[in-house]
Enzyme design. Structure first.
Site, short mmCIF file in Angstrom:
data_model
loop_
_atom_site.label_atom_id
_atom_site.label_comp_id
_atom_site.label_asym_id
_atom_site.label_seq_id
_atom_site.Cartn_x
_atom_site.Cartn_y
_atom_site.Cartn_z
N ASP A 196 3.79 4.66 15.69
CA ASP A 196 3.50 5.97 16.25
C ASP A 196 2.94 5.79 17.66
O ASP A 196 1.82 5.30 17.83
CB ASP A 196 2.49 6.69 15.34
CG ASP A 196 2.25 8.14 15.73
OD1 ASP A 196 2.48 8.49 16.90
OD2 ASP A 196 1.79 8.90 14.86
N HIS A 197 3.71 6.22 18.65
CA HIS A 197 3.32 5.98 20.05
C HIS A 197 2.17 6.88 20.49
O HIS A 197 1.60 6.69 21.56
CB HIS A 197 4.53 6.18 20.96
CG HIS A 197 4.44 5.46 22.26
ND1 HIS A 197 3.36 4.66 22.61
CD2 HIS A 197 5.30 5.40 23.31
CE1 HIS A 197 3.57 4.15 23.81
NE2 HIS A 197 4.73 4.57 24.26
N ARG A 198 1.78 7.85 19.67
CA ARG A 198 0.61 8.67 20.01
C ARG A 198 -0.67 7.85 19.91
O ARG A 198 -1.66 8.16 20.59
CB ARG A 198 0.52 9.88 19.08
CG ARG A 198 1.65 10.90 19.24
CD ARG A 198 1.54 12.01 18.21
NE ARG A 198 1.60 11.48 16.84
CZ ARG A 198 1.45 12.22 15.74
NH1 ARG A 198 1.21 13.52 15.86
NH2 ARG A 198 1.53 11.67 14.54
#
Length: 224
Positions: A196-198
């Site tokens: 998850d790049h968040r």
């Protein structure tokens, strides 16, 4: 759709739509792991387990999650908070005639490789024989999906929300590796990390996956 396919479809759609996925790939030299398995497999079998690559990865990933706590976290995006878990529960994808199930190995960091091997075999058997309980499919912080027994060179699994990462394992094969001026045959295992790049950036993901590769290349330093 049966009940499992409905649930899978709903959860995978929600995960794909809400998580900005990025994928990282690497290869681990598992020649030493195969030697480790050959040396200790009979010992584990006497205790009622089977020393598989997945069981070994459970032990290694548990230590990796201790070292990289962000991968053992989840996001409360509504409140803009990161929730760091103080426990390590790892889901393991199991192929069943009813579809994909992900039973959870709880407190993986507190168990020996023999205990993990036994529990993994038992819970996978329960999943395949329709004896798995709903609570045994919940609460995982991270997941492992191993398709090596079927085939393929690599794949990109979907992160299972609320997790922030999942490890994909493909089929190992002997490849020529150039070492000290000459090629030698080594058993190489392709790995893929979806994240998850968040919460996780590319450099962190690369370091995390490389740590797992290096642990596989030196299993005796990680197993005990």
């Amino acid at each position: 759709m049966d009940s499992i396919r409905k649930r899978t479809a709903g959860k995978m759609t929600a995960s794909w739509q809400s998580i900005p996925h990025v994928f990282q790939f690497d290869k681990a030299d598992v020649t030493a792991v195969e030697e480790f398995r050959e040396k200790y497999s009979k010992k584990v079998e006497k205790e009622g387990g089977k020393l598989t690559v997945t069981a070994i990865l459970l032990k290694i990933v548990a230590k990796a999650l201790e070292t990289f706590p962000k991968f053992n976290a989840s996001l409360d995006f509504a409140n803009k908070e990161i929730i760091y878990k103080k426990y390590i529960h790892i889901g393991v994808a199991v192929d069943t005639e009813r579809g994909l199930l992900v039973p959870v190995i709880r407190d993986a960091d507190k168990k020996t490789i023999t205990e993990l091997s036994i529990e993994l075999g038992e819970i996978a058997e329960k999943a395949r024989n329709k004896k798995i309980k709903p609570d045994e499919l919940q609460g995982g912080n991270f997941a492992i999906s191993n398709l090596g027994g079927i085939g393929g060179t690599n794949f990109t699994p979907i992160v299972y929300r609320p997790n922030v990462a999942i490890l994909g394992v493909s089929r190992s094969e002997v490849q020529p590796v150039y070492t000290d001026g000459e090629f030698e045959p080594r058993m190489m295992l392709p790995l893929s990390l979806s994240y998850d790049h968040r919460l996780i950036d590319g450099a962190e993901a690369a370091r995390y996956l490389r740590w797992i590769c290096e642990a596989l290349e030196n299993p005796l330093l990680t197993m005990f």
